[in-house]
Design a protein around this motif. Structure first.
Motif, mmCIF file in Angstrom:
data_model
loop_
_atom_site.group_PDB
_atom_site.id
_atom_site.type_symbol
_atom_site.label_atom_id
_atom_site.label_comp_id
_atom_site.label_asym_id
_atom_site.label_seq_id
_atom_site.Cartn_x
_atom_site.Cartn_y
_atom_site.Cartn_z
ATOM 1 N N ILE A 13 -2.781 -5.535 8.610
ATOM 2 C CA ILE A 13 -3.808 -5.484 9.661
ATOM 3 C C ILE A 13 -5.176 -5.835 9.072
ATOM 4 O O ILE A 13 -5.980 -6.521 9.699
ATOM 5 C CB ILE A 13 -3.815 -4.100 10.349
ATOM 6 C CG1 ILE A 13 -2.530 -3.951 11.174
ATOM 7 C CG2 ILE A 13 -5.044 -3.926 11.244
ATOM 8 C CD1 ILE A 13 -2.348 -2.596 11.822
ATOM 9 N N PHE A 14 -5.397 -5.386 7.827
ATOM 10 C CA PHE A 14 -6.713 -5.635 7.212
ATOM 11 C C PHE A 14 -6.662 -6.684 6.109
ATOM 12 O O PHE A 14 -7.526 -6.708 5.226
ATOM 13 C CB PHE A 14 -7.315 -4.312 6.722
ATOM 14 C CG PHE A 14 -7.661 -3.413 7.859
ATOM 15 C CD1 PHE A 14 -8.782 -3.660 8.638
ATOM 16 C CD2 PHE A 14 -6.836 -2.366 8.214
ATOM 17 C CE1 PHE A 14 -9.081 -2.871 9.737
ATOM 18 C CE2 PHE A 14 -7.125 -1.560 9.305
ATOM 19 C CZ PHE A 14 -8.250 -1.816 10.074
ATOM 20 N N LEU A 15 -5.673 -7.568 6.196
ATOM 21 C CA LEU A 15 -5.504 -8.608 5.182
ATOM 22 C C LEU A 15 -6.802 -9.397 4.986
ATOM 23 O O LEU A 15 -7.413 -9.840 5.945
ATOM 24 C CB LEU A 15 -4.390 -9.561 5.621
ATOM 25 C CG LEU A 15 -3.724 -10.389 4.530
ATOM 26 C CD1 LEU A 15 -3.015 -9.465 3.535
ATOM 27 C CD2 LEU A 15 -2.706 -11.334 5.154
ATOM 28 N N GLY A 16 -7.193 -9.569 3.732
ATOM 29 C CA GLY A 16 -8.388 -10.353 3.437
ATOM 30 C C GLY A 16 -9.671 -9.564 3.552
ATOM 31 O O GLY A 16 -10.756 -10.083 3.293
ATOM 32 N N ARG A 17 -9.584 -8.306 3.948
ATOM 33 C CA ARG A 17 -10.821 -7.486 4.071
ATOM 34 C C ARG A 17 -10.470 -6.018 3.888
ATOM 35 O O ARG A 17 -10.880 -5.161 4.666
ATOM 36 C CB ARG A 17 -11.506 -7.745 5.420
ATOM 37 C CG ARG A 17 -10.572 -7.465 6.569
ATOM 38 C CD ARG A 17 -10.963 -8.101 7.868
ATOM 39 N NE ARG A 17 -9.797 -8.049 8.718
ATOM 40 C CZ ARG A 17 -9.682 -7.302 9.811
ATOM 41 N NH1 ARG A 17 -10.681 -6.588 10.239
ATOM 42 N NH2 ARG A 17 -8.572 -7.284 10.498
ATOM 43 N N TRP A 18 -9.657 -5.759 2.863
ATOM 44 C CA TRP A 18 -9.286 -4.377 2.585
ATOM 45 C C TRP A 18 -10.527 -3.562 2.229
ATOM 46 O O TRP A 18 -11.338 -4.000 1.397
ATOM 47 C CB TRP A 18 -8.293 -4.324 1.405
ATOM 48 C CG TRP A 18 -6.961 -4.906 1.742
ATOM 49 C CD1 TRP A 18 -6.428 -5.066 2.975
ATOM 50 C CD2 TRP A 18 -5.979 -5.413 0.815
ATOM 51 N NE1 TRP A 18 -5.173 -5.646 2.883
ATOM 52 C CE2 TRP A 18 -4.877 -5.858 1.576
ATOM 53 C CE3 TRP A 18 -5.921 -5.509 -0.580
ATOM 54 C CZ2 TRP A 18 -3.746 -6.406 0.993
ATOM 55 C CZ3 TRP A 18 -4.789 -6.056 -1.153
ATOM 56 C CH2 TRP A 18 -3.711 -6.500 -0.376
ATOM 57 N N PRO A 19 -10.676 -2.376 2.819
ATOM 58 C CA PRO A 19 -11.826 -1.537 2.448
ATOM 59 C C PRO A 19 -11.669 -1.054 1.011
ATOM 60 O O PRO A 19 -10.562 -0.763 0.575
ATOM 61 C CB PRO A 19 -11.740 -0.367 3.437
ATOM 62 C CG PRO A 19 -10.332 -0.341 3.927
ATOM 63 C CD PRO A 19 -9.808 -1.747 3.828
ATOM 64 N N THR A 20 -12.767 -1.007 0.302
ATOM 65 C CA THR A 20 -12.688 -0.575 -1.104
ATOM 66 C C THR A 20 -13.525 0.680 -1.333
ATOM 67 O O THR A 20 -14.435 1.011 -0.562
ATOM 68 C CB THR A 20 -13.205 -1.668 -2.062
ATOM 69 O OG1 THR A 20 -14.484 -2.095 -1.591
ATOM 70 C CG2 THR A 20 -12.275 -2.856 -2.109
ATOM 71 N N VAL A 52 -8.810 -0.393 -3.714
ATOM 72 C CA VAL A 52 -8.623 -0.422 -2.263
ATOM 73 C C VAL A 52 -8.647 1.012 -1.751
ATOM 74 O O VAL A 52 -8.000 1.893 -2.317
ATOM 75 C CB VAL A 52 -7.277 -1.088 -1.902
ATOM 76 C CG1 VAL A 52 -7.011 -0.986 -0.406
ATOM 77 C CG2 VAL A 52 -7.259 -2.548 -2.349
ATOM 78 N N ASP A 53 -9.403 1.243 -0.695
ATOM 79 C CA ASP A 53 -9.487 2.580 -0.106
ATOM 80 C C ASP A 53 -8.316 2.757 0.867
ATOM 81 O O ASP A 53 -8.441 2.510 2.067
ATOM 82 C CB ASP A 53 -10.842 2.726 0.609
ATOM 83 C CG ASP A 53 -11.084 4.142 1.095
ATOM 84 O OD1 ASP A 53 -10.116 4.946 1.097
ATOM 85 O OD2 ASP A 53 -12.223 4.432 1.480
ATOM 86 N N ARG A 54 -7.159 3.144 0.303
ATOM 87 C CA ARG A 54 -5.934 3.252 1.090
ATOM 88 C C ARG A 54 -6.099 4.200 2.280
ATOM 89 O O ARG A 54 -5.681 3.918 3.390
ATOM 90 C CB ARG A 54 -4.765 3.784 0.238
ATOM 91 C CG ARG A 54 -4.089 2.798 -0.669
ATOM 92 C CD ARG A 54 -3.163 1.817 -0.029
ATOM 93 N NE ARG A 54 -2.464 2.198 1.167
ATOM 94 C CZ ARG A 54 -1.685 1.347 1.841
ATOM 95 N NH1 ARG A 54 -1.502 0.126 1.415
ATOM 96 N NH2 ARG A 54 -1.088 1.734 2.926
ATOM 97 N N ALA A 55 -6.720 5.353 2.001
ATOM 98 C CA ALA A 55 -6.816 6.378 3.052
ATOM 99 C C ALA A 55 -7.585 5.829 4.248
ATOM 100 O O ALA A 55 -7.162 5.979 5.399
ATOM 101 C CB ALA A 55 -7.504 7.622 2.489
ATOM 102 N N ARG A 56 -8.688 5.144 3.965
ATOM 103 C CA ARG A 56 -9.490 4.606 5.057
ATOM 104 C C ARG A 56 -8.738 3.489 5.779
ATOM 105 O O ARG A 56 -8.742 3.408 7.015
ATOM 106 C CB ARG A 56 -10.807 4.072 4.491
ATOM 107 C CG ARG A 56 -11.781 3.729 5.587
ATOM 108 C CD ARG A 56 -13.135 3.367 5.029
ATOM 109 N NE ARG A 56 -13.660 2.240 5.773
ATOM 110 C CZ ARG A 56 -14.467 1.333 5.271
ATOM 111 N NH1 ARG A 56 -14.849 1.402 4.024
ATOM 112 N NH2 ARG A 56 -14.901 0.358 6.019
ATOM 113 N N MET A 57 -8.064 2.643 4.991
ATOM 114 C CA MET A 57 -7.319 1.533 5.581
ATOM 115 C C MET A 57 -6.218 2.067 6.500
ATOM 116 O O MET A 57 -6.021 1.571 7.613
ATOM 117 C CB MET A 57 -6.717 0.678 4.469
ATOM 118 C CG MET A 57 -6.129 -0.612 4.941
ATOM 119 S SD MET A 57 -5.942 -1.775 3.579
ATOM 120 C CE MET A 57 -4.397 -1.228 2.889
#
Ligand code: ATP
Ligand code: MG
Length: 252
Positions: free
Chosen positions: A105-112, A117-122
């Protein structure tokens, strides 16, 4: 702008497009109102996908005008149309099967967070988008390749919706779906409509268009050959337009 005279979210006027000697589109017009669902139909090679690829910036028009919210636009890439609120979902979804739902869903703009990568937020944001769609892909950690075709499509739609578009274009979305997956997709489209997202659906399955559409527009050999409100036409009459075009259908 008052409610009495809403402005179209998309207006395409006099669109021409050729591929070498093939005239794929000839002087085509299209109007889409906010929150409206437009069915785009026509025989194979009628120019439906080409028209939508011009709207999404994947193809360039030879002639004509595209207005988004009344502003003239010339998109040179899908990236540019995305910035103006237009999302196109292609039939092959263009997802990464080996990654999970949230990552797609967030490919190319993963939150960091720092370097990572901020997995929890993603995952939280992915869940929120899926909830907004009311789809039951609840496992944001599931690898996309392990999902059914229908659920993969839900992920592709969730990705599109995560950009908060005004317009969503679906090219043959139900072609490979089961009966239940089709029903779920159509329910998702109605949910988006309730959220005032305008949609264009290309489909050879007229009953899909009759279930969710407000209006239907018919192309034949790259030309406009008819346009009706769904409430004013039967499936048989749409078929007639697809096969014979407006004048032929009128002169019956
Ligand atoms: N990239 C391309 N290069 C050359 N010709 C193309 C290209 N894209 C489309 N065409 C041609 O343009 C015409 C319209 O094709 P298009 O894919 O828009 O039709 P369609 O209405 O989407 O048909 P279908 O229902 O089969 O998907 C066809 O003759 C097609 O061969
Ligand atoms: Mg097509």
């Amino acid at each position: 702008m008052s409610d009495a005279s809403p402005r179209p979210v998309v207006e395409m006027r006099g669109i021409d497009k050729s591929f070498g000697a093939i005239q794929a589109l000839v002087n085509v017009d299209l109007t889409l109102m906010p929150g409206e669902v437009l069915g785009l139909v026509g025989d194979n090679s009628a120019g439906k996908s080409t028209l939508m690829k011009i709207l999404s910036g994947a193809y360039q028009r030879d002639r004509g005008e595209v207005l988004i919210d009344g502003v003239s636009c010339h998109f040179k890439s899908p990236h540019e149309s995305r910035e103006r609120g237009i999302e196109m979902i292609y039939q092959d979804f263009a997802l990464c099967g080996n990654l999970d739902v949230a990552a797609n869903i967030f490919l190319g703009r993963w939150p960091t967070k720092g370097l990572f990568v901020d997995r929890a937020r993603m995952e939280a944001e992915a869940s929120a988008v899926l909830q907004r769609l009311k789809v039951d892909v609840n496992h944001v950690r599931q690898r996309v390749e392990s999902l059914s075709g229908g659920r993969q499509q839900s992920v592709a739609i969730a990705r599109a919706i995560s950009f908060a578009p005004k317009v969503v274009i679906l090219d043959e979305p139900t072609a490979n779906l089961s009966v239940t997956a089709t029903a779920r997709l159509l329910e998702t489209m109605l949910e988006l409509k309730r959220q005032n997202v305008a949609q264009i659906i290309i489909s050879h399955r007229l009953n899909d268009i009759f279930e969710v559409g407000d209006r239907v527009m018919v192309l034949k050999r790259g030309r406009n050959v008819g346009e009706r409100r769904i409430a004013d036409i039967t499936e048989h009459e749409v078929l007639e337009l697809i096969v014979r075009g407006e004048e032929a259908a009128a002169g019956r």
